[in-house]
Design a protein around this motif. Structure first.
Motif, short mmCIF file in Angstrom:
data_model
loop_
_atom_site.label_atom_id
_atom_site.label_comp_id
_atom_site.label_asym_id
_atom_site.label_seq_id
_atom_site.Cartn_x
_atom_site.Cartn_y
_atom_site.Cartn_z
N ARG A 114 0.84 -1.21 0.00
CA ARG A 114 0.00 0.00 0.00
C ARG A 114 0.87 1.25 0.00
NH1 ARG A 114 -3.25 -3.28 3.33
NH2 ARG A 114 -2.38 -2.40 5.23
N ARG A 115 1.97 1.21 0.74
CA ARG A 115 2.90 2.36 0.72
C ARG A 115 3.43 2.61 -0.70
NH1 ARG A 115 6.91 1.40 6.01
NH2 ARG A 115 5.30 1.75 7.61
N ILE A 116 3.86 1.55 -1.34
CA ILE A 116 4.42 1.70 -2.69
C ILE A 116 3.35 2.20 -3.65
CG2 ILE A 116 5.48 0.49 -4.63
CD1 ILE A 116 7.36 0.90 -2.27
N ARG A 117 2.17 1.63 -3.59
CA ARG A 117 1.10 2.06 -4.48
C ARG A 117 0.75 3.53 -4.26
NH1 ARG A 117 -2.70 -3.36 -4.02
NH2 ARG A 117 -1.60 -4.58 -5.60
N ALA A 118 0.76 3.95 -3.00
CA ALA A 118 0.48 5.36 -2.71
C ALA A 118 1.54 6.25 -3.33
CB ALA A 118 0.42 5.57 -1.20
N ALA A 119 2.79 5.83 -3.23
CA ALA A 119 3.88 6.63 -3.80
C ALA A 119 3.77 6.71 -5.31
CB ALA A 119 5.22 6.00 -3.41
N VAL A 120 3.50 5.59 -5.95
CA VAL A 120 3.40 5.54 -7.40
C VAL A 120 2.21 6.39 -7.88
CG1 VAL A 120 2.95 4.03 -9.37
CG2 VAL A 120 4.55 3.31 -7.59
N THR A 121 1.11 6.30 -7.18
CA THR A 121 -0.08 7.06 -7.56
C THR A 121 0.13 8.56 -7.38
OG1 THR A 121 -1.51 5.20 -6.92
CG2 THR A 121 -2.55 7.36 -7.10
N ALA A 122 0.88 8.93 -6.35
CA ALA A 122 1.02 10.35 -6.00
C ALA A 122 2.01 11.09 -6.89
CB ALA A 122 1.45 10.49 -4.54
N ARG A 123 3.01 10.40 -7.42
CA ARG A 123 4.02 11.13 -8.18
C ARG A 123 3.41 11.74 -9.44
NH1 ARG A 123 7.90 6.19 -10.36
NH2 ARG A 123 6.27 5.11 -11.54
N ARG A 124 3.86 12.94 -9.76
CA ARG A 124 3.35 13.65 -10.93
C ARG A 124 4.31 13.56 -12.10
NH1 ARG A 124 3.17 18.56 -7.08
NH2 ARG A 124 4.92 17.27 -6.40
N ASP A 125 5.58 13.33 -11.83
CA ASP A 125 6.58 13.15 -12.87
C ASP A 125 6.94 11.68 -12.94
OD1 ASP A 125 8.79 13.06 -14.51
OD2 ASP A 125 9.83 14.73 -13.56
N GLU A 126 6.62 11.02 -14.04
CA GLU A 126 6.89 9.59 -14.17
C GLU A 126 8.39 9.29 -14.12
OE1 GLU A 126 4.78 6.96 -14.25
OE2 GLU A 126 3.25 8.44 -13.73
N GLY A 127 9.21 10.32 -14.29
CA GLY A 127 10.64 10.12 -14.20
C GLY A 127 11.14 9.93 -12.79
N PHE A 128 10.38 10.38 -11.81
CA PHE A 128 10.77 10.26 -10.40
C PHE A 128 10.86 8.78 -10.04
CE2 PHE A 128 10.08 10.13 -5.83
CZ PHE A 128 10.86 11.18 -5.37
N VAL A 129 12.03 8.36 -9.54
CA VAL A 129 12.29 6.95 -9.27
C VAL A 129 11.83 6.59 -7.86
CG1 VAL A 129 14.10 5.21 -8.98
CG2 VAL A 129 14.21 6.82 -10.90
N ILE A 130 11.01 5.55 -7.77
CA ILE A 130 10.56 5.05 -6.48
C ILE A 130 11.23 3.71 -6.23
CG2 ILE A 130 8.57 4.20 -5.17
CD1 ILE A 130 6.92 6.33 -6.69
N CYS A 131 12.05 3.69 -5.20
CA CYS A 131 12.82 2.51 -4.83
C CYS A 131 12.24 1.90 -3.56
CB CYS A 131 14.29 2.91 -4.62
SG CYS A 131 15.34 1.56 -4.03
N ALA A 132 12.01 0.60 -3.58
CA ALA A 132 11.50 -0.10 -2.41
C ALA A 132 12.67 -0.74 -1.67
CB ALA A 132 10.50 -1.16 -2.83
N ARG A 133 12.82 -0.35 -0.42
CA ARG A 133 13.84 -0.97 0.43
C ARG A 133 13.17 -2.02 1.31
NH1 ARG A 133 17.43 2.13 5.14
NH2 ARG A 133 16.93 0.60 6.77
N THR A 134 13.78 -3.19 1.38
CA THR A 134 13.29 -4.20 2.30
C THR A 134 14.36 -4.53 3.33
OG1 THR A 134 12.42 -6.44 2.58
CG2 THR A 134 13.92 -6.10 0.71
N ASP A 135 13.94 -4.51 4.59
CA ASP A 135 14.81 -4.87 5.71
C ASP A 135 14.52 -6.28 6.21
OD1 ASP A 135 16.21 -2.18 7.25
OD2 ASP A 135 14.74 -1.80 5.69
N ALA A 136 13.79 -7.04 5.41
CA ALA A 136 13.29 -8.33 5.88
C ALA A 136 14.36 -9.41 5.99
CB ALA A 136 12.16 -8.82 4.98
N ALA A 137 15.48 -9.26 5.26
CA ALA A 137 16.47 -10.34 5.27
C ALA A 137 16.97 -10.63 6.67
CB ALA A 137 17.64 -9.98 4.35
N GLY A 138 17.20 -9.59 7.45
CA GLY A 138 17.70 -9.77 8.81
C GLY A 138 16.63 -10.14 9.82
N VAL A 139 15.37 -10.11 9.40
CA VAL A 139 14.26 -10.38 10.32
C VAL A 139 13.59 -11.70 9.98
CG1 VAL A 139 12.06 -9.50 11.21
CG2 VAL A 139 13.87 -7.89 10.56
#
Length: 297
Positions: A142-167
């Motif tokens: 939902r966070r990622i979808r919100a970010a993608v929906t909100a951006r107005r410039d399609e060039g703006f890069v949205i990177c997803a960081r996951t901290d799950a490997a250590g958890v």
């Protein structure tokens, strides 16, 4: 002089082209705008704005105490002075999905080329500390979808960081990354990878650009540019390196000044006035207004 002449949309285009180029983008952390000027002069591919550095600069730990206003403000200061694309640490997006949406638009307005959002609980902690907690995959989607929906410039890069490997383990982190890509993430940042094998597993599993975090004193083995390129990584950040270098020198210098009562023995370690003025481009200001620059070194 004053501002970069490269518009924000062009910086975002450069970042996307770089990520698609097949080469490794080298992106040191800029602890302040002047450092960003130096990063550009020395030929790096971009500048990174670390949330941990912004917090430390405010004498705060990296536990989610900084605000969107503080982070976007520092990002704008750094993006203003460099022609390079700037990637910024947006932590957890500063709240729920609606907050994430506002965060992305604020960072666009600040001239940033892209940001990364993480799947830790809010408030978060440094990715290389124990005791992290991650949110459910669906909540991060939902966070990622919100970010993608909100951006107005399609060039703006949205990177997803996951901290799950250590958890939850590496396999879970990979599964999460796939879900984040499906939600629209342009790039993946697998945090706290322990060595080449972890990066190799991610590279085999996903086909979007991958970011490597080569931070000192953390859980990750420090890999060379050649090693990262051979693993198929697309970007490497050195988030806190410049702050650590600077603060190490500052602490040593202050001890000498305290103990000796004069800085004579420190002068040869300092950036000269001439070099500082060169980075600040004083002469360009002189060309613009001779009343400003009316002295010689």
């Amino acid at each position: 002089m004053l501002h970069s002449t490269v518009p924000s949309h062009e910086k975002r285009r450069l970042l996307r082209e770089g990520l698609a180029s097949g080469r490794l983008l080298r992106v040191p952390g800029a602890m302040n705008p002047l450092t960003a000027v130096l990063i550009q002069e020395l030929g790096f591919d971009g500048a990174y704005v670390s949330g941990a550095v912004i917090a430390a600069d405010l004498a705060l730990p990296d536990i989610g105490l900084t605000t969107l206003t503080e982070v976007a403000g520092r990002g704008a200061q750094i993006a203003r002075v460099t022609d390079l694309p700037v990637l910024i640490d947006a932590d957890t997006g500063f709240g729920e999905p609606m907050n994430v949406a506002r965060t992305v638009q604020a960072l666009e307005d600040a001239g940033i080329a892209g940001c990364h959002l993480e799947d830790q609980v809010n408030p978060k902690r440094c990715g290389h500390l124990d005791g992290k907690t991650v949110i459910e995959t669906d909540e991060m989607v939902r966070r990622i979808r919100a970010a993608v929906t909100a951006r107005r410039d399609e060039g703006f890069v949205i990177c997803a960081r996951t901290d799950a490997a250590g958890v939850e383990g590496l396999d879970s982190a990979i599964d999460r990354a796939k879900a984040y890509i499906e939600a629209g993430a342009d790039m993946v940042f697998p945090e706290a990878m322990r060595g080449p094998a972890d990066f190799e597993a991610f590279r085999e599993a996903v086909d979007v650009p991958l970011l490597a975090n080569m931070t000192e004193f953390g859980k990750s083995e420090l890999l060379t540019v050649e090693q990262l390129e051979s693993l198929g990584l697309n970007m490497v950040i050195y988030p806190v390196t410049t702050l650590r270098l600077a603060m190490g020198a500052v602490e040593e210098g202050l001890r000498v000044l305290r103990d000796e009562g004069v800085q004579t023995d420190l002068v040869d370690r300092m950036q000269t006035r001439e070099r500082l003025y060169e980075l600040l481009d004083y002469r360009a200001y002189n060309a613009f207004d001779g009343d400003v620059y009316d002295f010689t070194l």
